[in-house]
Write a protein that holds these residues in place. Structure first.
Motif, PDB file in Angstrom:
ATOM      1  N   GLY A   1      -8.369  -2.240   5.765  1.00  0.00           N
ATOM      2  CA  GLY A   1      -7.717  -0.931   5.826  1.00  0.00           C
ATOM      3  C   GLY A   1      -6.622  -0.812   4.792  1.00  0.00           C
ATOM      4  N   ILE A   2      -5.919  -1.919   4.537  1.00  0.00           N
ATOM      5  CA  ILE A   2      -4.828  -1.902   3.557  1.00  0.00           C
ATOM      6  C   ILE A   2      -5.358  -1.592   2.162  1.00  0.00           C
TER       7      ILE A   2
ATOM      8  N   ALA B   1     -13.945   1.802   6.709  1.00  0.00           N
ATOM      9  CA  ALA B   1     -14.932   1.540   7.765  1.00  0.00           C
ATOM     10  C   ALA B   1     -16.182   0.895   7.184  1.00  0.00           C
ATOM     11  N   SER B   2     -16.647   1.396   6.045  1.00  0.00           N
ATOM     12  CA  SER B   2     -17.868   0.880   5.423  1.00  0.00           C
ATOM     13  C   SER B   2     -17.684  -0.546   4.934  1.00  0.00           C
ATOM     14  N   GLU B   3     -16.582  -0.813   4.244  1.00  0.00           N
ATOM     15  CA  GLU B   3     -16.347  -2.153   3.705  1.00  0.00           C
ATOM     16  C   GLU B   3     -16.047  -3.150   4.817  1.00  0.00           C
TER      17      GLU B   3
ATOM     18  N   SER C   1     -14.739  -1.964  12.137  1.00  0.00           N
ATOM     19  CA  SER C   1     -14.707  -0.751  11.309  1.00  0.00           C
ATOM     20  C   SER C   1     -13.707   0.259  11.857  1.00  0.00           C
ATOM     21  N   ALA C   2     -13.631   0.376  13.173  1.00  0.00           N
ATOM     22  CA  ALA C   2     -12.708   1.325  13.795  1.00  0.00           C
ATOM     23  C   ALA C   2     -11.260   0.967  13.478  1.00  0.00           C
ATOM     24  N   ILE C   3     -10.913  -0.310  13.586  1.00  0.00           N
ATOM     25  CA  ILE C   3      -9.539  -0.729  13.307  1.00  0.00           C
ATOM     26  C   ILE C   3      -9.211  -0.555  11.830  1.00  0.00           C
ATOM     27  N   ALA C   4     -10.127  -0.933  10.955  1.00  0.00           N
ATOM     28  CA  ALA C   4      -9.882  -0.788   9.517  1.00  0.00           C
ATOM     29  C   ALA C   4      -9.675   0.671   9.139  1.00  0.00           C
ATOM     30  N   ALA C   5     -10.494   1.554   9.694  1.00  0.00           N
ATOM     31  CA  ALA C   5     -10.354   2.982   9.387  1.00  0.00           C
ATOM     32  C   ALA C   5      -9.031   3.528   9.898  1.00  0.00           C
TER      33      ALA C   5
END
Length: 329
Positions: A128-129, A139-141, A162-166
């Motif tokens: 996410g950073i 989310a994709s990466e 993906s949810a946390i990263a987004a």
């Protein structure tokens, strides 16, 4: 680009996650009733975290080594350099480690049908950073690298990552809102294939909104929501972490405390809540005494923040160059 503001958010995300990990670790596996009886309310921490923070560092190193981009292969290579940390790893991570170390399978297949856990989601904030302000790409990466630990029948764990990263990426946006961060957590998940994770997040946030406060939410969750046989199941931890962020109103310190005081996989819930809320509020939104203690316990965090800011700059330059090429067509 205001580097000072970006660095504040990066450091907030990293240190918020570290504090959450350290604060929740002493009560990992406890039910909330035991926390209340023996601890009252947890609002401080010691130490520098557990495997949650170790794997997050492994992912950061993969990103730094590869100029802000990381695949499952890169994540695997970084893991292999951390053999000394093996005893910290949970069962699905050890399974993956043996597969890639002995070359029994390719990294993109190493997570297939591993035991459900939060090992992907708890460590994914760096994705996410580097995708700050771009939750779709985050989310994709994240889905790509999380496949190293979880895929196949346990892909809901990958969806949780993906949810946390987004959510972290959305939290970097100027004027970001709590609702916007929560919406981003599910907006870019697969519409059908991620149905289990999307549903659990929606149901948990609905319960949090109806409860109106942390104590009521915690009690109702234990009594009305399905508690999984393994407390670290991401179908439980990811939604509760996002609910902790919601109930805190985006306040980083309260989000961390709520995660730790929830019980069950308390360190993982608090580290994810701390990462999202830390990105949202910045390091300046974390108690000074907490920040000082966390940095004293793990001085590498400041250099890591500088390195991650550098990766954001690289990614922004790449996007600008692509845009320039499109405009030149």
């Amino acid at each position: 680009m205001n580097i000072a503001n970006i660095r504040d958010k990066v450091l907030g995300c990293l240190v918020g996650g570290l504090i959450g990990d350290a604060m929740g670790a002493p009560v990992e596996g406890w039910r909330y009733e035991r926390i209340v009886a023996e601890k009252g309310y947890i609002d401080d921490f010691e130490g520098s975290g557990t495997d949650d923070s170790i794997i997050k560092l492994i992912l950061c190193e993969a990103l730094i080594e590869n100029g802000g981009h990381a695949t499952a292969d890169d994540f695997a290579a970084s893991f292999l350099r951390h053999h000394a940390d093996y005893n910290w790893f949970f069962i699905p991570v050890r399974n993956m480690f043996h597969k890639i170390q002995d070359e029994h399978t390719l990294p993109i297949e190493a997570g297939r049908d591993n035991m459900a856990s939060s090992s992907s989601a708890m460590s994914i904030a760096p994705m996410g950073i580097v995708n700050a302000c771009d939750p779709r790409a985050a989310a994709s990466e994240a889905y790509e690298v999380a496949g190293l630990i979880h895929s196949g029948c346990c892909s809901f764990c990958r969806d949780g990552a993906s949810a946390i990263a987004a959510a972290v990426a959305e939290a970097f946006k100027p004027g970001a809102s709590v609702d916007g961060v929560l919406d981003a957590a599910t907006a870019y998940l697969h519409k059908k294939s991620a149905g289990v994770m999307r549903g659990r997040i929606a149901d948990t946030l609905a319960l949090a909104r109806d409860a109106g406060g942390f104590d009521a939410f915690r009690e109702r969750y234990y009594s009305t929501m399905h508690l999984y046989g393994t407390a670290c199941d991401s179908r439980e931890t990811v939604p509760v972490a996002l609910a902790s962020f919601f109930l805190s109103g985006g306040d980083a310190c309260r989000a961390i405390e709520y995660g730790a005081n929830f019980g069950r996989d308390a360190d993982t819930i608090a580290t994810m809540a701390g990462a999202v809320a830390g990105a949202f509020a910045g390091a300046s939104g974390i108690k000074r005494q907490w920040l000082d203690k966390a940095l004293a316990n793990n001085g590498r965090q400041e250099q890591l923040a500088d390195d991650m800011v550098g990766l954001i700059e690289i990614r922004c330059k790449e996007k600008a160059e692509t845009l320039a090429l499109i405009r030149a067509i």
